[in-house]
Enzyme design. Structure first.
Site, PDB file in Angstrom:
ATOM      1  N   PRO A   1       0.921  -1.279  -0.013  1.00 36.09           N
ATOM      2  CA  PRO A   1      -0.046  -0.094   0.167  1.00 36.09           C
ATOM      3  C   PRO A   1       0.800   1.229  -0.119  1.00 36.09           C
ATOM      4  O   PRO A   1       1.922   1.129   0.578  1.00 36.09           O
ATOM      5  CB  PRO A   1      -0.773  -0.227   1.333  1.00 36.09           C
ATOM      6  CG  PRO A   1      -0.147  -1.020   1.988  1.00 36.09           C
ATOM      7  CD  PRO A   1       0.836  -1.994   1.250  1.00 36.09           C
ATOM      8  N   ASP A   2       0.392   2.346  -0.574  1.00 39.75           N
ATOM      9  CA  ASP A   2       1.038   3.647  -0.538  1.00 39.75           C
ATOM     10  C   ASP A   2       0.723   4.270   0.560  1.00 39.75           C
ATOM     11  O   ASP A   2       0.133   3.730   1.696  1.00 39.75           O
ATOM     12  CB  ASP A   2       0.907   4.513  -1.865  1.00 39.75           C
ATOM     13  CG  ASP A   2      -0.607   4.892  -1.969  1.00 39.75           C
ATOM     14  OD1 ASP A   2      -1.286   4.907  -1.245  1.00 39.75           O
ATOM     15  OD2 ASP A   2      -0.731   5.644  -2.935  1.00 39.75           O
ATOM     16  N   PHE A   3       0.838   5.354   1.023  1.00 40.94           N
ATOM     17  CA  PHE A   3       0.856   6.135   2.354  1.00 40.94           C
ATOM     18  C   PHE A   3      -0.630   6.940   2.327  1.00 40.94           C
ATOM     19  O   PHE A   3      -1.406   6.917   3.057  1.00 40.94           O
ATOM     20  CB  PHE A   3       1.752   7.112   2.513  1.00 40.94           C
ATOM     21  CG  PHE A   3       2.982   6.249   2.776  1.00 40.94           C
ATOM     22  CD1 PHE A   3       3.384   5.883   4.039  1.00 40.94           C
ATOM     23  CD2 PHE A   3       4.214   6.178   1.867  1.00 40.94           C
ATOM     24  CE1 PHE A   3       4.415   5.073   4.355  1.00 40.94           C
ATOM     25  CE2 PHE A   3       5.123   5.362   2.235  1.00 40.94           C
ATOM     26  CZ  PHE A   3       5.381   5.040   3.443  1.00 40.94           C
ATOM     27  N   ARG A   4      -0.829   7.725   1.208  1.00 43.41           N
ATOM     28  CA  ARG A   4      -1.821   8.739   1.243  1.00 43.41           C
ATOM     29  C   ARG A   4      -3.073   8.482   0.416  1.00 43.41           C
ATOM     30  O   ARG A   4      -3.974   9.368   0.210  1.00 43.41           O
ATOM     31  CB  ARG A   4      -1.388  10.038   0.669  1.00 43.41           C
ATOM     32  CG  ARG A   4      -0.306  10.784   1.843  1.00 43.41           C
ATOM     33  CD  ARG A   4       0.394  12.011   1.677  1.00 43.41           C
ATOM     34  NE  ARG A   4       1.531  12.139   2.695  1.00 43.41           N
ATOM     35  CZ  ARG A   4       2.414  11.839   2.841  1.00 43.41           C
ATOM     36  NH1 ARG A   4       3.109  10.687   1.877  1.00 43.41           N
ATOM     37  NH2 ARG A   4       3.345  11.945   3.815  1.00 43.41           N
TER      38      ARG A   4
ATOM     39  N   ASN B   1      11.155   5.049  -1.330  1.00 41.27           N
ATOM     40  CA  ASN B   1      10.654   3.825  -0.821  1.00 41.27           C
ATOM     41  C   ASN B   1      11.537   3.042  -0.029  1.00 41.27           C
ATOM     42  O   ASN B   1      12.802   3.111  -0.062  1.00 41.27           O
ATOM     43  CB  ASN B   1      10.153   2.988  -2.146  1.00 41.27           C
ATOM     44  CG  ASN B   1       8.914   3.803  -2.689  1.00 41.27           C
ATOM     45  OD1 ASN B   1       8.335   4.600  -2.466  1.00 41.27           O
ATOM     46  ND2 ASN B   1       8.765   3.079  -4.025  1.00 41.27           N
TER      47      ASN B   1
ATOM     48  N   ASP C   1      10.937  -0.123   0.640  1.00 40.63           N
ATOM     49  CA  ASP C   1      10.766  -1.658   0.626  1.00 40.63           C
ATOM     50  C   ASP C   1      11.808  -2.301  -0.251  1.00 40.63           C
ATOM     51  O   ASP C   1      11.837  -3.417  -0.300  1.00 40.63           O
ATOM     52  CB  ASP C   1       9.406  -1.759  -0.577  1.00 40.63           C
ATOM     53  CG  ASP C   1       9.463  -0.979  -1.607  1.00 40.63           C
ATOM     54  OD1 ASP C   1      10.461  -0.947  -2.321  1.00 40.63           O
ATOM     55  OD2 ASP C   1       8.416  -0.458  -2.108  1.00 40.63           O
TER      56      ASP C   1
ATOM     57  N   HIS D   1      14.777   8.020   1.996  1.00 45.35           N
ATOM     58  CA  HIS D   1      14.057   7.829   3.189  1.00 45.35           C
ATOM     59  C   HIS D   1      14.612   6.691   4.060  1.00 45.35           C
ATOM     60  O   HIS D   1      13.992   5.933   4.802  1.00 45.35           O
ATOM     61  CB  HIS D   1      12.556   7.615   3.045  1.00 45.35           C
ATOM     62  CG  HIS D   1      11.899   9.133   2.602  1.00 45.35           C
ATOM     63  ND1 HIS D   1      10.874   9.326   2.305  1.00 45.35           N
ATOM     64  CD2 HIS D   1      12.523  10.256   2.694  1.00 45.35           C
ATOM     65  CE1 HIS D   1      10.470  10.506   1.934  1.00 45.35           C
ATOM     66  NE2 HIS D   1      11.510  11.384   2.177  1.00 45.35           N
TER      67      HIS D   1
HETATM   68  P1  OAD Z   1       2.029   8.651  -1.155  1.00 42.97           P
HETATM   69  O1  OAD Z   1       1.145   7.911  -0.811  1.00 42.97           O
HETATM   70  O2  OAD Z   1       1.887  10.046  -0.597  1.00 42.97           O
HETATM   71  O3  OAD Z   1       1.824   9.048  -2.922  1.00 42.97           O
HETATM   72  C1  OAD Z   1       1.572   7.992  -3.723  1.00 42.97           C
HETATM   73  C2  OAD Z   1       1.386   8.584  -5.229  1.00 42.97           C
HETATM   74  O4  OAD Z   1       1.358   7.518  -5.931  1.00 42.97           O
HETATM   75  C3  OAD Z   1      -0.071   9.209  -4.936  1.00 42.97           C
HETATM   76  O5  OAD Z   1      -0.203  10.412  -6.003  1.00 42.97           O
HETATM   77  C4  OAD Z   1      -0.918   8.098  -5.725  1.00 42.97           C
HETATM   78  O6  OAD Z   1      -2.059   8.552  -6.594  1.00 42.97           O
HETATM   79  C5  OAD Z   1      -0.013   7.665  -6.599  1.00 42.97           C
HETATM   80  N1  OAD Z   1      -0.261   6.028  -7.036  1.00 42.97           N
HETATM   81  C6  OAD Z   1      -0.364   5.041  -6.224  1.00 42.97           C
HETATM   82  N2  OAD Z   1      -0.666   3.962  -6.651  1.00 42.97           N
HETATM   83  C7  OAD Z   1      -0.611   4.065  -8.031  1.00 42.97           C
HETATM   84  C8  OAD Z   1      -0.742   3.562  -9.360  1.00 42.97           C
HETATM   85  N3  OAD Z   1      -0.858   2.069  -9.176  1.00 42.97           N
HETATM   86  N4  OAD Z   1      -0.399   4.126 -10.453  1.00 42.97           N
HETATM   87  C9  OAD Z   1      -0.144   5.530 -10.524  1.00 42.97           C
HETATM   88  N5  OAD Z   1      -0.080   6.214  -9.448  1.00 42.97           N
HETATM   89  C10 OAD Z   1      -0.379   5.612  -8.300  1.00 42.97           C
HETATM   90  O7  OAD Z   1       3.648   8.264  -1.339  1.00 42.97           O
HETATM   91  P2  OAD Z   1       4.911   9.011  -1.300  1.00 42.97           P
HETATM   92  O8  OAD Z   1       4.843  10.247  -2.286  1.00 42.97           O
HETATM   93  O9  OAD Z   1       6.015   8.023  -1.751  1.00 42.97           O
HETATM   94  O10 OAD Z   1       8.180   8.648   4.386  1.00 42.97           O
HETATM   95  O11 OAD Z   1       5.248   9.430   0.277  1.00 42.97           O
HETATM   96  C11 OAD Z   1       6.240  10.211   0.505  1.00 42.97           C
HETATM   97  C12 OAD Z   1       6.651   9.912   1.901  1.00 42.97           C
HETATM   98  O12 OAD Z   1       5.606   9.891   2.778  1.00 42.97           O
HETATM   99  C13 OAD Z   1       7.084   8.236   2.230  1.00 42.97           C
HETATM  100  O13 OAD Z   1       8.373   7.959   1.772  1.00 42.97           O
HETATM  101  C14 OAD Z   1       6.947   8.175   3.609  1.00 42.97           C
HETATM  102  C15 OAD Z   1       5.815   9.009   3.988  1.00 42.97           C
HETATM  103  O14 OAD Z   1       5.772   9.388   5.133  1.00 42.97           O
HETATM  104  C16 OAD Z   1       8.797   7.732   4.998  1.00 42.97           C
HETATM  105  O15 OAD Z   1       8.890   6.511   4.731  1.00 42.97           O
HETATM  106  C17 OAD Z   1       9.753   7.992   5.836  1.00 42.97           C
END
Ligand code: OAD
Ligand code: ZN
Length: 257
Positions: free
Chosen positions: A13-16, A87, A89, A106
């Site tokens: 899973p992503d974060f946001r 990332n 991972d 990170h």
């Molecule tokens: P976010 O979860 O903030 O953003 C992920 C982005 O990827 C969003 O804009 C989603 O719409 C997009 N996304 C997800 N799945 C996708 C897919 N299959 N195709 C296209 N787009 C997709 O993640 P990051 O930007 O990496 O910190 O977050 C930054 C940091 O915030 C992370 O490194 C983490 C967190 O706090 C630490 O781990 C220390």
């Protein structure tokens, strides 16, 4: 520049992202508010949630997808100046991109540091504890051993400074799968020359692509895998990438056995 959105196709899973993002799934980790999982103060109060996440991300649980292998292919072709990733991972390493080509901005689970005496420990010393749901402790001073993941307020790894030399040298900036919400990483998107094209591949329009677009920006909104496949097709590299993925997948299958 990449973020969690390149690993969602690998099942992480992503974060946001609302609903599926880690920050919407707090119950699973037993944390009071989303960012707590990466906050030192909370960590010292209760390190368990962070180690639950660590266990989940254990190398081998997930595999790189075509997006990671696209960057590997760029590297094989001598076209990758550097891959800046947020990332944790480790899938860039698993895809076969040498660590020298990576800036893991990170941090990484590949090493850990005692939070008290600052001794450094390789993975093999503490993963067994994490896998058994134990908080790893320093054999010397009994302090908690924390994997080298950058928590909020902590300095970024020294390698992040490479950006000072890298970004002025780039003649194309690819940005994939990140919300560009976390500094100082997000501002790197501004660090290439004004005439350098920037390509954003992401589900949403983010960062300066939204509020201060440049004339040579290209934006491909939608699923990252679909967009990368399309880009690779336009480059005429489809077969080459498929062969690479097959080769690497066989290698990983072999390691699992
Ligand atoms: P976010 O979860 O903030 O953003 C992920 C982005 O990827 C969003 O804009 C989603 O719409 C997009 N996304 C997800 N799945 C996708 C897919 N299959 N195709 C296209 N787009 C997709 O993640 P990051 O930007 O990496 O910190 O977050 C930054 C940091 O915030 C992370 O490194 C983490 C967190 O706090 C630490 O781990 C220390
Ligand atoms: Zn110690």
């Amino acid at each position: 520049m990449v973020g969690a959105g390149i690993s969602t196709p690998s099942g992480i899973p992503d974060f946001r992202s609302p609903g599926s993002g880690l920050y919407s799934n707090l119950l699973q980790y037993n944390i009071p508010y989303p960012e707590a999982i990466f906050e030192l103060e909370f960590f010292f109060h209760n390190p368990k949630p962070f180690f639950t996440l660590a266990k989940q991300l254990y190398p081998g649980n997930y595999r790189p997808n075509i997006t990671h292998y696209f960057f590997r292919l760029l590297h094989d072709k001598g076209l990758l100046l550097r891959l800046y990733t947020q990332n944790i991972d480790g899938l860039e390493r698993v895809s076969g991109i040498p660590v020298s080509k990576l800036v893991e901005a990170h941090g990484t689970f590949a090493s850990a540091t005692c939070t008290v005496c600052r001794r450094s420990f390789p993975e093999k010393d503490w993963w067994a504890d994490v896998m058994m749901d134990r908080v790893p402790c320093c054999p010397v001073c009994a302090g908690i051993v924390k994997p080298d993941i950058v928590f909020f307020g902590e300095p970024l790894p020294e390698r992040f400074l490479l950006h000072v030399l890298d970004f002025p040298m780039a003649d194309l900036l690819l940005i994939l799968g990140t919300s560009l919400e976390v500094e100082p990483f997000a501002s790197l998107s501004e660090a290439v020359g004004a005439s350098v094209p920037r390509l954003l591949i992401n589900r949403d329009l983010v960062g300066t692509f939204a509020w201060r677009p440049r004339s040579r920006d290209v934006v491909q909104l939608g699923d990252v895998v679909h967009s990368v496949e399309r880009l690779v097709e336009l480059l005429g590299w489809t077969k080459e990438l498929q062969d690479l993925v097959q080769r690497e997948t066989r290698k990983l299958d072999g390691q699992d056995r």
